[in-house]
Design a protein around this motif. Structure first.
Motif, PDB file in Angstrom:
ATOM      1  N   LYS A  89       0.843  -1.207   0.000  1.00  7.89           N
ATOM      2  CA  LYS A  89       0.000   0.000   0.000  1.00  7.89           C
ATOM      3  C   LYS A  89       0.875   1.253   0.000  1.00  7.89           C
ATOM      4  O   LYS A  89       0.603   2.215  -0.726  1.00  7.89           O
ATOM      5  CB  LYS A  89      -0.928  -0.004   1.216  1.00  7.89           C
ATOM      6  CG  LYS A  89      -1.866   1.170   1.246  1.00  7.89           C
ATOM      7  CD  LYS A  89      -2.778   1.127   2.467  1.00  7.89           C
ATOM      8  CE  LYS A  89      -3.632   2.394   2.479  1.00  7.89           C
ATOM      9  NZ  LYS A  89      -4.291   2.599   3.740  1.00  7.89           N
ATOM     10  N   LEU A  90       1.935   1.257   0.803  1.00  2.23           N
ATOM     11  CA  LEU A  90       2.853   2.399   0.835  1.00  2.23           C
ATOM     12  C   LEU A  90       3.532   2.613  -0.515  1.00  2.23           C
ATOM     13  O   LEU A  90       3.696   3.754  -0.965  1.00  2.23           O
ATOM     14  CB  LEU A  90       3.909   2.205   1.924  1.00  2.23           C
ATOM     15  CG  LEU A  90       3.431   2.416   3.362  1.00  2.23           C
ATOM     16  CD1 LEU A  90       4.502   1.952   4.344  1.00  2.23           C
ATOM     17  CD2 LEU A  90       3.077   3.865   3.596  1.00  2.23           C
ATOM     18  N   LEU A  91       3.929   1.526  -1.165  1.00  2.00           N
ATOM     19  CA  LEU A  91       4.539   1.645  -2.496  1.00  2.00           C
ATOM     20  C   LEU A  91       3.547   2.234  -3.495  1.00  2.00           C
ATOM     21  O   LEU A  91       3.918   3.081  -4.325  1.00  2.00           O
ATOM     22  CB  LEU A  91       5.044   0.281  -2.980  1.00  2.00           C
ATOM     23  CG  LEU A  91       6.294  -0.244  -2.293  1.00  2.00           C
ATOM     24  CD1 LEU A  91       6.610  -1.654  -2.767  1.00  2.00           C
ATOM     25  CD2 LEU A  91       7.469   0.690  -2.523  1.00  2.00           C
ATOM     26  N   ASP A  92       2.284   1.799  -3.420  1.00  2.00           N
ATOM     27  CA  ASP A  92       1.249   2.355  -4.294  1.00  2.00           C
ATOM     28  C   ASP A  92       1.072   3.858  -4.043  1.00  2.00           C
ATOM     29  O   ASP A  92       0.912   4.640  -4.988  1.00  2.00           O
ATOM     30  CB  ASP A  92      -0.080   1.625  -4.101  1.00  2.00           C
ATOM     31  CG  ASP A  92      -0.051   0.192  -4.619  1.00  2.00           C
ATOM     32  OD1 ASP A  92       0.854  -0.130  -5.438  1.00  2.00           O
ATOM     33  OD2 ASP A  92      -0.920  -0.601  -4.204  1.00  2.00           O
ATOM     34  N   ILE A  95       3.981   5.703  -5.622  1.00  2.00           N
ATOM     35  CA  ILE A  95       3.791   5.814  -7.073  1.00  2.00           C
ATOM     36  C   ILE A  95       2.791   6.928  -7.378  1.00  2.00           C
ATOM     37  O   ILE A  95       3.005   7.742  -8.281  1.00  2.00           O
ATOM     38  CB  ILE A  95       3.340   4.463  -7.668  1.00  2.00           C
ATOM     39  CG1 ILE A  95       4.499   3.467  -7.604  1.00  2.00           C
ATOM     40  CG2 ILE A  95       2.838   4.629  -9.102  1.00  2.00           C
ATOM     41  CD1 ILE A  95       4.094   2.024  -7.904  1.00  2.00           C
ATOM     42  N   ALA A  96       1.703   6.983  -6.616  1.00  2.00           N
ATOM     43  CA  ALA A  96       0.683   8.013  -6.825  1.00  2.00           C
ATOM     44  C   ALA A  96       1.255   9.405  -6.587  1.00  2.00           C
ATOM     45  O   ALA A  96       0.971  10.344  -7.352  1.00  2.00           O
ATOM     46  CB  ALA A  96      -0.514   7.758  -5.910  1.00  2.00           C
ATOM     47  N   ILE A  97       2.079   9.550  -5.565  1.00  4.57           N
ATOM     48  CA  ILE A  97       2.700  10.847  -5.280  1.00  4.57           C
ATOM     49  C   ILE A  97       3.636  11.245  -6.412  1.00  4.57           C
ATOM     50  O   ILE A  97       3.658  12.403  -6.850  1.00  4.57           O
ATOM     51  CB  ILE A  97       3.430  10.817  -3.921  1.00  4.57           C
ATOM     52  CG1 ILE A  97       2.410  10.809  -2.783  1.00  4.57           C
ATOM     53  CG2 ILE A  97       4.387  11.998  -3.776  1.00  4.57           C
ATOM     54  CD1 ILE A  97       3.008  10.578  -1.406  1.00  4.57           C
ATOM     55  N   ASN A  98       4.412  10.296  -6.920  1.00  2.00           N
ATOM     56  CA  ASN A  98       5.314  10.604  -8.031  1.00  2.00           C
ATOM     57  C   ASN A  98       4.541  10.995  -9.287  1.00  2.00           C
ATOM     58  O   ASN A  98       4.943  11.902 -10.014  1.00  2.00           O
ATOM     59  CB  ASN A  98       6.257   9.439  -8.313  1.00  2.00           C
ATOM     60  CG  ASN A  98       7.408   9.399  -7.342  1.00  2.00           C
ATOM     61  OD1 ASN A  98       7.832  10.411  -6.818  1.00  2.00           O
ATOM     62  ND2 ASN A  98       7.902   8.206  -7.083  1.00  2.00           N
ATOM     63  N   LYS A  99       3.433  10.311  -9.547  1.00  4.32           N
ATOM     64  CA  LYS A  99       2.601  10.668 -10.698  1.00  4.32           C
ATOM     65  C   LYS A  99       2.033  12.071 -10.524  1.00  4.32           C
ATOM     66  O   LYS A  99       1.982  12.851 -11.477  1.00  4.32           O
ATOM     67  CB  LYS A  99       1.475   9.653 -10.882  1.00  4.32           C
ATOM     68  CG  LYS A  99       1.926   8.348 -11.463  1.00  4.32           C
ATOM     69  CD  LYS A  99       0.770   7.386 -11.641  1.00  4.32           C
ATOM     70  CE  LYS A  99       1.253   6.065 -12.218  1.00  4.32           C
ATOM     71  NZ  LYS A  99       0.166   5.094 -12.370  1.00  4.32           N
ATOM     72  N   GLU A 100       1.615  12.390  -9.305  1.00  2.80           N
ATOM     73  CA  GLU A 100       1.093  13.732  -9.034  1.00  2.80           C
ATOM     74  C   GLU A 100       2.183  14.783  -9.219  1.00  2.80           C
ATOM     75  O   GLU A 100       1.955  15.847  -9.794  1.00  2.80           O
ATOM     76  CB  GLU A 100       0.526  13.800  -7.617  1.00  2.80           C
ATOM     77  CG  GLU A 100      -0.145  15.122  -7.308  1.00  2.80           C
ATOM     78  CD  GLU A 100      -0.772  15.177  -5.930  1.00  2.80           C
ATOM     79  OE1 GLU A 100      -1.240  16.270  -5.562  1.00  2.80           O
ATOM     80  OE2 GLU A 100      -0.802  14.156  -5.219  1.00  2.80           O
ATOM     81  N   ARG A 101       3.390  14.472  -8.764  1.00  5.40           N
ATOM     82  CA  ARG A 101       4.515  15.397  -8.902  1.00  5.40           C
ATOM     83  C   ARG A 101       4.806  15.664 -10.389  1.00  5.40           C
ATOM     84  O   ARG A 101       5.008  16.810 -10.800  1.00  5.40           O
ATOM     85  CB  ARG A 101       5.742  14.805  -8.206  1.00  5.40           C
ATOM     86  CG  ARG A 101       6.944  15.720  -8.205  1.00  5.40           C
ATOM     87  CD  ARG A 101       8.104  15.144  -7.405  1.00  5.40           C
ATOM     88  NE  ARG A 101       7.798  15.178  -5.981  1.00  5.40           N
ATOM     89  CZ  ARG A 101       7.738  14.104  -5.192  1.00  5.40           C
ATOM     90  NH1 ARG A 101       7.988  12.911  -5.668  1.00  5.40           N
ATOM     91  NH2 ARG A 101       7.454  14.225  -3.913  1.00  5.40           N
TER      92      ARG A 101
END
Length: 151
Positions: A89-92, A95-101
């Protein structure tokens, strides 16, 4: 132009000397110096600056929010009790934070293209890096001076 930059950093040093105890005040002073430095180095016209700074400041605030969110999540991790599913879940979330960035950066560049020539946008990254380098050098110099003067 170089004389202005040197004067700007001399002012920075004197500002910090007068109020070492207030981090917020120092942060505001550094931000003001950054604004002046970027404005000067990019040779922003008044019209460009009026349009540029709201875009830049919004992006910086969003970046700060993301960094803080990411930091807060990492601080709350108890590695001794972390399960595999919690790790997934933390890895997901990472990934979501990096996509947002990435999405934020793309939007930022597209917004900048509406108000600045492409060459100034490219130069902006170089100027930001130079400013950070000057701040680190000043910090190292001050930290070195302080540690040598301590009993």
């Amino acid at each position: 132009m170089k004389k202005k930059v040197i004067t700007l950093f001399a002012l920075f040093v004197s500002f910090l000397s007068f109020s070492q105890n207030d981090r917020l005040e120092n942060r505001e002073k550094i931000q003001a110096l950054k604004v002046a430095y970027i404005t000067e180095q990019l040779d922003l016209s008044t019209s460009e600056a009026e349009k540029f700074w709201p875009i830049y400041n919004t992006f910086e605030e969003e970046q700060h929010r993301l960094r803080q969110s990411s930091h807060d999540k990492r601080e709350d991790i108890n590695f001794d009790t972390l399960t595999e599913s919690e790790s997934q879940k933390l890895l997901d979330e990472m990934i979501a934070i990096n996509k947002e960035r990435i999405s934020m950066y793309d939007t930022y560049i597209l917004n900048l293209r509406k108000v600045l020539p492409a060459k100034k946008i490219i130069l902006l990254k170089k100027v930001e890096n130079e400013f950070k380098q000057k701040m680190f050098e000043e910090y190292r110099k001050r930290k070195g001076t302080k540690s040598r003067n301590r009993p």
